[in-house]
Design a protein around this motif. Structure first.
Motif, PDB file in Angstrom:
ATOM      1  N   UNK A 152      44.168  40.461  49.039  1.00 52.17           N
ATOM      2  CA  UNK A 152      43.902  41.840  49.434  1.00 52.17           C
ATOM      3  C   UNK A 152      44.372  42.122  50.857  1.00 52.17           C
ATOM      4  N   UNK A 153      44.409  41.106  51.674  1.00 47.92           N
ATOM      5  CA  UNK A 153      44.778  41.284  53.075  1.00 47.92           C
ATOM      6  C   UNK A 153      46.251  41.634  53.259  1.00 47.92           C
ATOM      7  N   UNK A 161      44.372  46.393  43.080  1.00 50.00           N
ATOM      8  CA  UNK A 161      43.289  46.905  42.232  1.00 50.00           C
ATOM      9  C   UNK A 161      43.623  46.757  40.745  1.00 50.00           C
ATOM     10  N   UNK A 162      44.867  47.054  40.381  1.00 52.12           N
ATOM     11  CA  UNK A 162      45.274  46.932  38.990  1.00 52.12           C
ATOM     12  C   UNK A 162      45.177  45.477  38.507  1.00 52.12           C
ATOM     13  N   UNK A 164      43.107  43.223  39.566  1.00 49.44           N
ATOM     14  CA  UNK A 164      41.765  42.661  39.619  1.00 49.44           C
ATOM     15  C   UNK A 164      40.689  43.443  38.888  1.00 49.44           C
ATOM     16  N   UNK A 165      40.999  44.646  38.437  1.00 46.78           N
ATOM     17  CA  UNK A 165      39.959  45.422  37.758  1.00 46.78           C
ATOM     18  C   UNK A 165      39.519  44.758  36.460  1.00 46.78           C
ATOM     19  N   UNK A 166      40.429  44.014  35.801  1.00 52.60           N
ATOM     20  CA  UNK A 166      40.043  43.299  34.596  1.00 52.60           C
ATOM     21  C   UNK A 166      39.349  41.983  34.928  1.00 52.60           C
ATOM     22  N   UNK A 167      39.751  41.364  36.042  1.00 57.69           N
ATOM     23  CA  UNK A 167      39.148  40.092  36.428  1.00 57.69           C
ATOM     24  C   UNK A 167      37.664  40.247  36.718  1.00 57.69           C
ATOM     25  N   UNK A 168      37.276  41.416  37.186  1.00 55.68           N
ATOM     26  CA  UNK A 168      35.871  41.661  37.488  1.00 55.68           C
ATOM     27  C   UNK A 168      35.002  41.474  36.245  1.00 55.68           C
ATOM     28  N   UNK A 169      35.579  41.716  35.077  1.00 54.10           N
ATOM     29  CA  UNK A 169      34.822  41.558  33.831  1.00 54.10           C
ATOM     30  C   UNK A 169      34.399  40.109  33.620  1.00 54.10           C
ATOM     31  N   UNK A 170      35.039  39.182  34.366  1.00 57.08           N
ATOM     32  CA  UNK A 170      34.658  37.785  34.259  1.00 57.08           C
ATOM     33  C   UNK A 170      33.251  37.541  34.785  1.00 57.08           C
ATOM     34  N   UNK A 202      36.748  45.504  44.661  1.00 50.64           N
ATOM     35  CA  UNK A 202      37.483  46.275  43.651  1.00 50.64           C
ATOM     36  C   UNK A 202      36.953  47.704  43.593  1.00 50.64           C
ATOM     37  N   UNK A 203      35.642  47.853  43.598  1.00 51.70           N
ATOM     38  CA  UNK A 203      35.031  49.183  43.557  1.00 51.70           C
ATOM     39  C   UNK A 203      35.381  49.995  44.803  1.00 51.70           C
ATOM     40  N   UNK A 204      35.326  49.362  45.953  1.00 52.74           N
ATOM     41  CA  UNK A 204      35.645  50.040  47.214  1.00 52.74           C
ATOM     42  C   UNK A 204      37.113  50.449  47.258  1.00 52.74           C
TER      43      UNK A 204
END
Length: 324
Positions: A152-153, A161-162, A164-170, A202-204
């Motif tokens: 992210x840095x 974001x694209x 990692x938005x699915x990775x969050x479901x982990x 991800x939300x931020x």
């Protein structure tokens, strides 16, 4: 009379052969062992040996899940009221999808049998191996989250974001595995602090995204369509200049007109270029749409615009922008 006797003989033999067919499932299949302190044991059946093995593994998955959730479907076994014959269902009930991703190692198949309708398998896996696998799954996901936080840095916020938005479901995978370990009375249950941090990031990041749509007057309908698609994805857009814009989507359309017989043909070549805040190109794509009319070019142009909308709907927003 001789012909009749032959027919009766053939029918008798056919009935004998059918009666000889084995349709009974093994005794060990109908009464699988339970409460083994060292192994998780289950049985499965299928029209092939591979299907039977997969069925047995699904049942082991179900055992893990039923320790923490009572809403599951188990294997239905049908026993005929006729004591001389019995049969078992070849279709196992659907297992809760939350357990389907557990991968087992060191699987043993001590019992394998078959009859005229199915293969039967007993599968067993050491509880210690299952515990180690569940612990490894949690640690792996936490490590992946840590790596993504580091990206992210230096990565574009939209692309990040694209990814990692699915990775969050982990996070759900972690919670399920932690619950399984608790149900198995394991003391060493790994945590995943990086996944929690990733979910917040991800939300931020999503809430901060604002895409400025740069389009000509002739592309107004296409721009409005894309704005709606972004809204469905939870990304804000603006049709006017704004200092809050994090990205720019530039639209440029070349219109070509032609006549084929009595038909008015309009072909649109729409170039979509997605740029970062500094003007760097992140993705680009060209969409070719067309329409025809027997009346005039105005109606054929409307057809080309509708075709553009159909292409975006079919391909999906991100692929339409050129993001793989």
């Amino acid at each position: 009379m001789l012909a009749m006797n032959k027919i009766l003989f053939v029918c008798s033999m056919s009935l004998t052969l059918l009666a000889c067919q084995s349709t009974n499932s093994p005794d060990w299949y109908n009464a699988p062992p339970t409460n083994d302190p060292n192994y998780l044991v289950s049985v499965g059946q299928g029209r092939s040996l591979d299907q039977a093995k997969k069925s047995a593994l699904n049942q082991i998955n179900a055992q893990l899940w039923t320790q923490i959730d009572s809403s599951f479907s188990s294997r239905d076994v049908y026993q005929s009221s006729n004591a001389a014959s019995s049969s078992s269902s070849l279709v196992d009930s659907k297992i809760n999808s939350k357990t389907a991703t557990v991968t087992f190692t060191d699987i043993e198949y001590p019992l394998i049998d078959k009859n005229d309708i199915a293969y039967y398998v007993q599968a067993k896996v050491k509880r210690e191996s299952v515990i180690k696998q569940l612990q490894a799954d949690i640690k792996q996901v936490n490590q992946q989250a840590e790596q993504q936080l580091q990206k992210l840095q230096h990565q574009d916020s939209l692309i990040w974001w694209l990814e990692n938005r699915e990775l969050v479901k982990q996070a759900e995978l972690i919670a399920v595995r932690q619950s399984m370990l608790r149900a198995m009375e394991v003391n060493d249950i790994p945590t995943a602090p990086h996944m929690e941090t990733l979910a917040a990031a991800v939300s931020k990041t999503q809430s901060s995204l604002v895409i400025r749509l740069n389009n000509s007057k002739s592309d107004q309908k296409a721009a409005e369509l894309l704005a709606e698609k972004f809204s469905v994805e939870g990304v804000k857009t603006s049709l006017k200049n704004t200092s809050q814009a994090t990205h720019h989507l530039r639209m440029s359309t070349e219109v070509r007109k032609s006549m084929v017989g009595d038909a008015f043909i309009t072909t649109q070549l729409t170039t979509l270029t997605l740029q970062g805040r500094q003007g760097n190109t992140l993705a680009s794509n060209e969409i070719i749409s067309s329409g025809n009319s027997l009346t005039n070019y105005s109606l054929s142009k409307e057809g080309a615009q509708r075709h553009f909308a159909e292409i975006v709907e079919t391909q999906g927003l991100w692929k339409s922008l050129g993001i793989k």
